[in-house]
Design an enzyme around this catalytic site. Structure first.
Site, short mmCIF file in Angstrom:
data_model
loop_
_atom_site.label_atom_id
_atom_site.label_comp_id
_atom_site.label_asym_id
_atom_site.label_seq_id
_atom_site.Cartn_x
_atom_site.Cartn_y
_atom_site.Cartn_z
N HIS A 1 26.11 49.14 31.39
CA HIS A 1 25.77 50.50 30.91
C HIS A 1 26.55 50.71 29.67
O HIS A 1 27.05 49.83 29.00
CB HIS A 1 25.72 51.59 32.09
CG HIS A 1 25.21 51.08 33.18
ND1 HIS A 1 23.73 51.20 33.31
CD2 HIS A 1 26.04 50.81 34.41
CE1 HIS A 1 23.58 50.92 34.88
NE2 HIS A 1 24.62 50.19 35.28
N GLU B 1 29.66 55.82 36.03
CA GLU B 1 29.82 54.35 36.08
C GLU B 1 30.33 53.71 34.79
O GLU B 1 31.02 52.77 34.89
CB GLU B 1 28.42 53.70 36.66
CG GLU B 1 28.60 52.15 36.75
CD GLU B 1 27.14 51.64 37.21
OE1 GLU B 1 26.25 52.36 37.13
OE2 GLU B 1 27.12 50.42 37.26
N HIS C 1 29.82 46.34 37.90
CA HIS C 1 29.22 47.59 38.10
C HIS C 1 29.62 48.54 39.40
O HIS C 1 30.45 47.89 39.86
CB HIS C 1 27.68 47.35 38.47
CG HIS C 1 26.82 47.13 37.43
ND1 HIS C 1 25.85 47.58 36.68
CD2 HIS C 1 26.93 45.68 36.58
CE1 HIS C 1 25.32 46.95 35.52
NE2 HIS C 1 25.90 45.65 35.68
N GLU D 1 29.31 44.60 42.53
CA GLU D 1 29.21 45.99 42.77
C GLU D 1 30.14 46.47 43.63
O GLU D 1 30.05 46.25 44.82
CB GLU D 1 27.66 46.34 43.40
CG GLU D 1 26.55 46.03 42.80
CD GLU D 1 25.86 47.16 41.75
OE1 GLU D 1 26.49 48.12 41.70
OE2 GLU D 1 24.86 47.16 41.15
ZN LIG Z 1 25.23 49.65 37.12
#
Ligand SMILES: [Zn+2]
Length: 310
Positions: free
Chosen positions: A10, A24, A79, A146
């Site tokens: 992102h 995030e 992430h 993640e």
């Molecule tokens: Zn993400």
């Protein structure tokens, strides 16, 4: 040199997942920079590129184009999860063999991360596969990590904990380094309890390398200003000879995410008999708390806890 691309997910106009006051894009950039710094400072033979090192918008295509054009050896996408779950999981492209570069990198990182998960009691959601752009369009081994769920309060409290972020960043860096057979890592200068400051060092880089915090180093060394260290100075890194543990005397005692008696600081509860390593004691309003090695805080009142030298 092993060419490593670190991909902070992102950025810019895309905040990624949001929750509990966190974005995030900011958290993953913080982690990616720490991973880069650890690879550069603790290992030999790492050549690291970031797909972004500021808060800017970068398309998925631009990220994979960059890695492919550079001829990277590995692509690691970082992430934070969302959707109401808890824990850690990692991804490679579907159908790859267990001996593929992607699987080897994922297994190496997963092994290092598992140590952090057990330290903090975090759920391991396992090794997964997904047809994500950055896994599909990269020509080299690629993984997507993640860590924790930004929209789950307990997970978000860990994300806000600087010690946790240092631990997970180090696990990522160590996993990458082991998969690529980089030397270093175990060969820290100094003997582990003291460290001699070298050219180019900063207190924050030293804190990161030794998995501690600037605040702890300032306290242990009675530094009046964290910017005043000098080359050749011997710093105490951990007071291993005088380590103290706090032993909980009652059930359902609160631990706190910050040194505050406010109910919003409560991060969880601990029970009678549990023990935690003390980093320091600090005054909070007109009482005292211990900062714990986990980054959490607990009352220092002898009504609720005992202290033991270890
Ligand atoms: Zn993400």
């Amino acid at each position: 040199m092993a060419k490593i691309v670190l991909d902070a997910g992102h950025g810019g106009t895309d905040p990624g997942a949001v929750g509990n006051g966190l974005e995030e894009k900011k958290v993953v950039l913080d982690i990616a920079k720490k991973v880069r710094d650890i690879l550069n400072s603790s290992y030999n033979g790492a050549s690291v590129q970031m797909t972004r090192d500021t808060d800017k918008t970068v398309s998925l295509q631009a990220r994979t184009d960059q890695a492919n054009a550079w001829g990277a050896d590995t692509f690691v996408s970082i992430h934070i999860n969302a959707g109401g779950g808890t824990g850690y999981e990692d991804y490679i492209y579907p159908g790859l063999s267990g001996t593929s570069n992607s699987a080897k990198m994922r297994n190496s990182i997963h092994t290092e991360v598992t140590k952090v998960l057990s330290k903090y009691g975090i759920r391991n959601r396992g090794k997964k596969e997904a047809n994500f752009h950055v896994l599909r369009e990269t020509k080299m081994g690629a993984v997507l990590l993640e860590t924790l769920f930004i929209d789950t309060v307990a997970d978000a409290n860990l994300i806000k904990n600087a010690t946790y972020i240092n631990d997970i960043s180090k696990a990522y860096a160590d996993g990458i380094a082991k998969a690529l057979d980089l030397s270093g890592g175990g060969n820290e200068p100094g003997d582990g309890t003291t460290y001699t400051v070298q050219t180019g060092d900063t207190l924050s880089a030293i804190a990161l390398r030794f998995n501690t915090t600037v605040e702890v180093l300032v306290a242990l060394n009675n530094l009046s200003d964290p910017n005043t260290i000098y080359v050749g100075q011997v710093l105490i890194i951990s007071a291993s000879s005088g380590t103290q543990m706090v032993i909980v005397k009652v059930d359902n005692l609160s631990v706190r995410s910050r040194p505050s008696w406010d109910a919003s600081a409560i991060a969880g509860t601990v029970n009678k008999g549990e023990a935690f390593t003390i980093v320091r004691k600090l005054p909070v309003d007109d009482a005292e708390m211990y900062e714990l090695k986990s980054g959490l805080y607990i009352t220092a009142s002898p009504v609720y806890v005992d202290v033991k030298n270890v």
